[in-house]
Design a protein around this motif. Structure first.
Motif, PDB file in Angstrom:
ATOM      1  N   UNK A  14       0.804  -1.216   0.000  1.00 26.97           N
ATOM      2  CA  UNK A  14       0.000   0.000   0.000  1.00 26.97           C
ATOM      3  C   UNK A  14       0.835   1.263   0.000  1.00 26.97           C
ATOM      4  N   UNK A  15       2.111   1.117   0.307  1.00 27.88           N
ATOM      5  CA  UNK A  15       3.002   2.261   0.268  1.00 27.88           C
ATOM      6  C   UNK A  15       3.432   2.658  -1.135  1.00 27.88           C
ATOM      7  N   UNK A  16       3.160   1.789  -2.125  1.00 27.74           N
ATOM      8  CA  UNK A  16       3.452   2.137  -3.519  1.00 27.74           C
ATOM      9  C   UNK A  16       2.484   3.201  -4.001  1.00 27.74           C
ATOM     10  N   UNK A  17       2.752   3.785  -5.169  1.00 27.98           N
ATOM     11  CA  UNK A  17       1.801   4.736  -5.743  1.00 27.98           C
ATOM     12  C   UNK A  17       0.592   3.975  -6.250  1.00 27.98           C
ATOM     13  N   UNK A  18      -0.564   4.624  -6.265  1.00 25.64           N
ATOM     14  CA  UNK A  18      -1.800   3.967  -6.676  1.00 25.64           C
ATOM     15  C   UNK A  18      -1.724   3.508  -8.128  1.00 25.64           C
ATOM     16  N   UNK A  19      -1.066   4.279  -8.993  1.00 27.25           N
ATOM     17  CA  UNK A  19      -0.975   3.908 -10.399  1.00 27.25           C
ATOM     18  C   UNK A  19      -0.224   2.595 -10.581  1.00 27.25           C
ATOM     19  N   UNK A  20       0.762   2.317  -9.704  1.00 28.08           N
ATOM     20  CA  UNK A  20       1.508   1.072  -9.788  1.00 28.08           C
ATOM     21  C   UNK A  20       0.665  -0.118  -9.371  1.00 28.08           C
ATOM     22  N   UNK A  21      -0.296   0.092  -8.472  1.00 26.99           N
ATOM     23  CA  UNK A  21      -1.116  -1.004  -7.973  1.00 26.99           C
ATOM     24  C   UNK A  21      -2.375  -1.191  -8.819  1.00 26.99           C
ATOM     25  N   UNK A  22      -3.034  -0.066  -9.189  1.00 30.81           N
ATOM     26  CA  UNK A  22      -4.375  -0.137  -9.766  1.00 30.81           C
ATOM     27  C   UNK A  22      -4.405  -0.867 -11.111  1.00 30.81           C
ATOM     28  N   UNK A  23      -3.414  -0.605 -11.990  1.00 34.39           N
ATOM     29  CA  UNK A  23      -3.407  -1.271 -13.281  1.00 34.39           C
ATOM     30  C   UNK A  23      -3.313  -2.775 -13.128  1.00 34.39           C
ATOM     31  N   UNK A  24      -2.469  -3.222 -12.210  1.00 37.72           N
ATOM     32  CA  UNK A  24      -2.315  -4.649 -11.952  1.00 37.72           C
ATOM     33  C   UNK A  24      -3.549  -5.214 -11.260  1.00 37.72           C
ATOM     34  N   UNK A  25      -4.105  -4.449 -10.328  1.00 42.97           N
ATOM     35  CA  UNK A  25      -5.331  -4.879  -9.647  1.00 42.97           C
ATOM     36  C   UNK A  25      -6.463  -5.055 -10.647  1.00 42.97           C
ATOM     37  N   UNK A  26      -6.600  -4.112 -11.595  1.00 44.78           N
ATOM     38  CA  UNK A  26      -7.669  -4.195 -12.585  1.00 44.78           C
ATOM     39  C   UNK A  26      -7.580  -5.465 -13.398  1.00 44.78           C
ATOM     40  N   UNK A  27      -6.374  -5.801 -13.891  1.00 43.75           N
ATOM     41  CA  UNK A  27      -6.204  -7.005 -14.690  1.00 43.75           C
ATOM     42  C   UNK A  27      -6.468  -8.262 -13.858  1.00 43.75           C
ATOM     43  N   UNK A  28      -5.914  -8.301 -12.653  1.00 43.90           N
ATOM     44  CA  UNK A  28      -6.109  -9.464 -11.787  1.00 43.90           C
ATOM     45  C   UNK A  28      -7.577  -9.628 -11.406  1.00 43.90           C
ATOM     46  N   UNK A  29      -8.215  -8.523 -11.106  1.00 41.80           N
ATOM     47  CA  UNK A  29      -9.615  -8.520 -10.707  1.00 41.80           C
ATOM     48  C   UNK A  29     -10.510  -9.042 -11.825  1.00 41.80           C
ATOM     49  N   UNK A  30     -10.272  -8.555 -13.052  1.00 42.87           N
ATOM     50  CA  UNK A  30     -11.101  -8.983 -14.172  1.00 42.87           C
ATOM     51  C   UNK A  30     -10.803 -10.427 -14.567  1.00 42.87           C
ATOM     52  N   UNK A  31      -9.559 -10.842 -14.407  1.00 45.81           N
ATOM     53  CA  UNK A  31      -9.213 -12.234 -14.679  1.00 45.81           C
ATOM     54  C   UNK A  31      -9.918 -13.152 -13.684  1.00 45.81           C
ATOM     55  N   UNK A  32      -9.989 -12.699 -12.439  1.00 41.11           N
ATOM     56  CA  UNK A  32     -10.733 -13.446 -11.421  1.00 41.11           C
ATOM     57  C   UNK A  32     -12.197 -13.564 -11.816  1.00 41.11           C
ATOM     58  N   UNK A  33     -12.743 -12.512 -12.417  1.00 41.31           N
ATOM     59  CA  UNK A  33     -14.134 -12.559 -12.877  1.00 41.31           C
ATOM     60  C   UNK A  33     -14.309 -13.638 -13.931  1.00 41.31           C
ATOM     61  N   UNK A  34     -13.370 -13.711 -14.888  1.00 41.25           N
ATOM     62  CA  UNK A  34     -13.457 -14.738 -15.917  1.00 41.25           C
ATOM     63  C   UNK A  34     -13.413 -16.138 -15.331  1.00 41.25           C
ATOM     64  N   UNK A  35     -12.544 -16.340 -14.337  1.00 44.58           N
ATOM     65  CA  UNK A  35     -12.420 -17.659 -13.706  1.00 44.58           C
ATOM     66  C   UNK A  35     -13.668 -17.976 -12.884  1.00 44.58           C
ATOM     67  N   UNK A  36     -14.218 -16.967 -12.192  1.00 45.03           N
ATOM     68  CA  UNK A  36     -15.441 -17.174 -11.408  1.00 45.03           C
ATOM     69  C   UNK A  36     -16.615 -17.537 -12.323  1.00 45.03           C
TER      70      UNK A  36
END
Length: 567
Positions: A458-480
């Motif tokens: 969480x100490x990283x910048x939001x831009x470094x986390x959010x792009x990766x979170x978006x891809x991981x989150x949507x990939x999780x949706x596909x698997x679900x």
């Protein structure tokens, strides 16, 4: 008038989707109001606690919303308003709503257990373990993203500690948010231990919200960013371990009123600005296939995230909401309806940034949440007016409250799923295990590890986390989507409505992860990479590998078994 037409079209289309498609799904799957739910059969007073539908709706909606439907559509608005509008509507009705409703239904037919357990039932233990590892990686990103958002909203740049009588916006938001937690605990005790009715308790809760808002507008809390990250870590650890009725249920329920109020204020602002011209919607209909953040495919579908479809929702549906559902008939409004309301919030966010679009693209706002608050406040007056300052502060508060809600729910989910990794067949809690597995499956261990990693990232910048979170989150949706489709197929129920959403989400997200890996390798080779880039590379590669293995096993379950049955 463009803004009015956009919001009216969105409301009409989402209502039609709920009534027509949502009802058709309920009929296809066989929703049975007479069937007992896990909240009734397995009631334990800690996690399995039946909640009134309106309370559970508040919990579920607040948990799935977070800052996602605000950050995502605003970041994607650089493609133009038409692509974002279409994806929020089509994605919400046929992708996100399908996943949320299907996951909730599958879980209540699996004793309120997680998507991992549903996968084990249809795809086997190996697939379940792989999915659980994948979901935990996503939950780390969820914790990291929202710790970053909340700490960034609360902190005082100069640091220090204390209470001030002349608070800034961040200090006001911090004070109100802390008091909100106290209010939620009081509400939980009143309704669950003193048996005060929902209606009088709700009235008292709303009065309490008004009181703490007034108090927070006059007295603020001073604390530095690092201190907030530590305190947030402590809070979410405690929140994930205490019984659900003490904090999770009441906090999420009360926070939902902030969201409803926020959307009502936004709708009022849209109509006021249309006739008084206090603000003008300036986003172009379409800006092009490629913009600064990437190409339309896959970037749009990754960035909008929770406004259209989110894998995190499936974890909430199967992790906490399914354990609190009192009747199966409520699965449609809570599972499907909440997603469509979130899509509507995504459209509201799109309109809000449209009122300050030039300032947003010019980099005048520190975060999408700030642009959202400024956009709606601008509809009511200029920056120098009291009404602007008040609305801006309240909207910033609402966003931080939802981010905290997603945080404590996400941490609770990580506790469930971390324990599942170390339990064998027939073991339900850590007490049933033995040796090292018993220690690792203990709730404190999983919670502590997940919170520690999430807070550090969480100490990283939001831009470094959010792009990766978006891809991981949507990939999780596909698997679900794939997991629920496989279970429905094995149960002899119609699952064909899952095929197109499942394939599309998997294609978009795997493409995004491949692009991320390629870009990070180029940066490392060029000697321009920081440790955050290494983190993104390793994380993206690990998730891509896990996802490909799960997809292969899932497709074998879906299609090869089907062909075997035919033969």
């Amino acid at each position: 008038m463009t803004a009015i037409l956009i919001i009216l079209a969105a409301i009409v289309l989402l209502v039609i989707g709920y009534v027509v498609y949502g009802s058709w799904l309920a009929k296809q799957w066989g929703i049975d109001p007479s069937r007992k739910t896990p909240a009734e059969e397995l009631a334990d007073g800690v996690d399995y606690v039946a909640a009134p539908p309106i309370v559970l709706m508040g919990h579920h909606f607040s948990s799935i919303a977070g800052a996602g439907p605000i950050n995502g559509p605003i970041q994607a608005s650089v493609f133009g308003w038409v692509p974002v509008f279409l994806w929020c509507i089509i994605g919400g009705i046929f992708f996100g709503g399908l996943q949320d409703f299907g996951s909730l239904f599958a879980s209540i037919r699996h004793e309120g257990k997680s998507v991992g357990e549903i996968i084990k039932d249809s795809m086997g233990t190996r697939a379940q373990k792989l999915f659980t590892i994948f979901a935990l990686l996503v939950l780390i990103l969820v914790i990291a993203s929202f710790v970053n958002v909340v700490a960034g909203t609360f902190f005082t740049p100069d640091g220090g500690f204390g209470i001030t009588a002349n608070p800034t916006g961040s200090q006001t938001t911090a004070m109100i948010s802390v008091l909100f937690i106290v209010l939620a605990i009081i509400y939980g005790i009143l309704t669950n231990r003193m048996h005060v009715g929902t209606v009088p308790a709700t009235i008292g809760g709303i009065i309490g919200i008004v009181f703490i808002v007034i108090l927070g507008l006059n007295f603020g809390l001073i604390l530095g960013r690092t201190a907030w990250i530590v305190l947030i870590g402590v809070y979410i650890t405690v929140a994930s371990l205490v019984p659900v009725w003490i904090l999770l249920q009441p906090r999420d329920y009360l926070s939902s009123f902030l969201l409803y109020a926020m959307m009502i204020v936004a709708l009022g602002g849209i109509f006021i600005s249309a006739f008084t011209h206090t603000a003008t919607f300036t986003i172009p209909a379409f800006t092009g296939w490629k913009v600064g953040i990437g190409t339309l495919f896959p970037t749009l579908f990754i960035t909008v995230a929770c406004g259209a479809c989110s894998g995190f929702h499936s974890l909430i549906s199967t992790g906490t909401s399914s354990k609190q559902l009192a009747n199966e008939k409520d699965a449609k409004p809570i599972g499907y309806g909440s997603m469509l309301i979130e899509s509507a919030l995504g459209i509201v966010s799109l309109i809000a940034v449209g009122m300050v679009f030039d300032k947003y693209t010019g980099g005048e706002f520190g975060s999408p949440s700030a642009a959202f608050a400024a956009g709606i406040a601008t509809m009511f007056g200029t920056e120098t007016t009291t009404v602007y300052a008040t609305i801006y502060a309240l909207l910033t508060l609402a966003v931080s409250v939802f981010a905290l809600t997603s945080l404590d729910t996400g941490t609770r989910l990580s506790r469930f799923m971390f324990s599942e990794l170390f339990l064998k067949k027939g073991e339900t809690t850590y007490k049933d295990a033995s040796g090292v597995r018993k220690a690792l499956a203990h709730p404190l261990v999983g919670t502590g590890i997940m919170v520690m990693i999430g807070c550090v990232l969480g100490g990283l910048s939001l831009s470094q986390i959010w792009g990766l979170f978006g891809a991981a989150n949507q990939l999780l949706a596909g698997i679900a989507l794939m997991a629920v489709a496989a279970w429905l197929g094995n149960a002899g129920k119609n699952n064909k409505m899952f095929y197109i959403p499942m394939i599309f989400m998997l294609a978009a997200t795997l493409t995004s992860l491949v692009i991320t890996v390629k870009n990070k390798i180029s940066m490392i080779a060029g000697g321009t990479a920081a440790w955050g880039d290494w983190f993104q590379l390793i994380f993206a590669a690990a998730m891509a590998v896990l996802a490909v293995i799960l997809v292969v096993e899932g497709f074998q379950t879906l299609f090869m078994k089907k062909n075997t049955k035919k033969a």
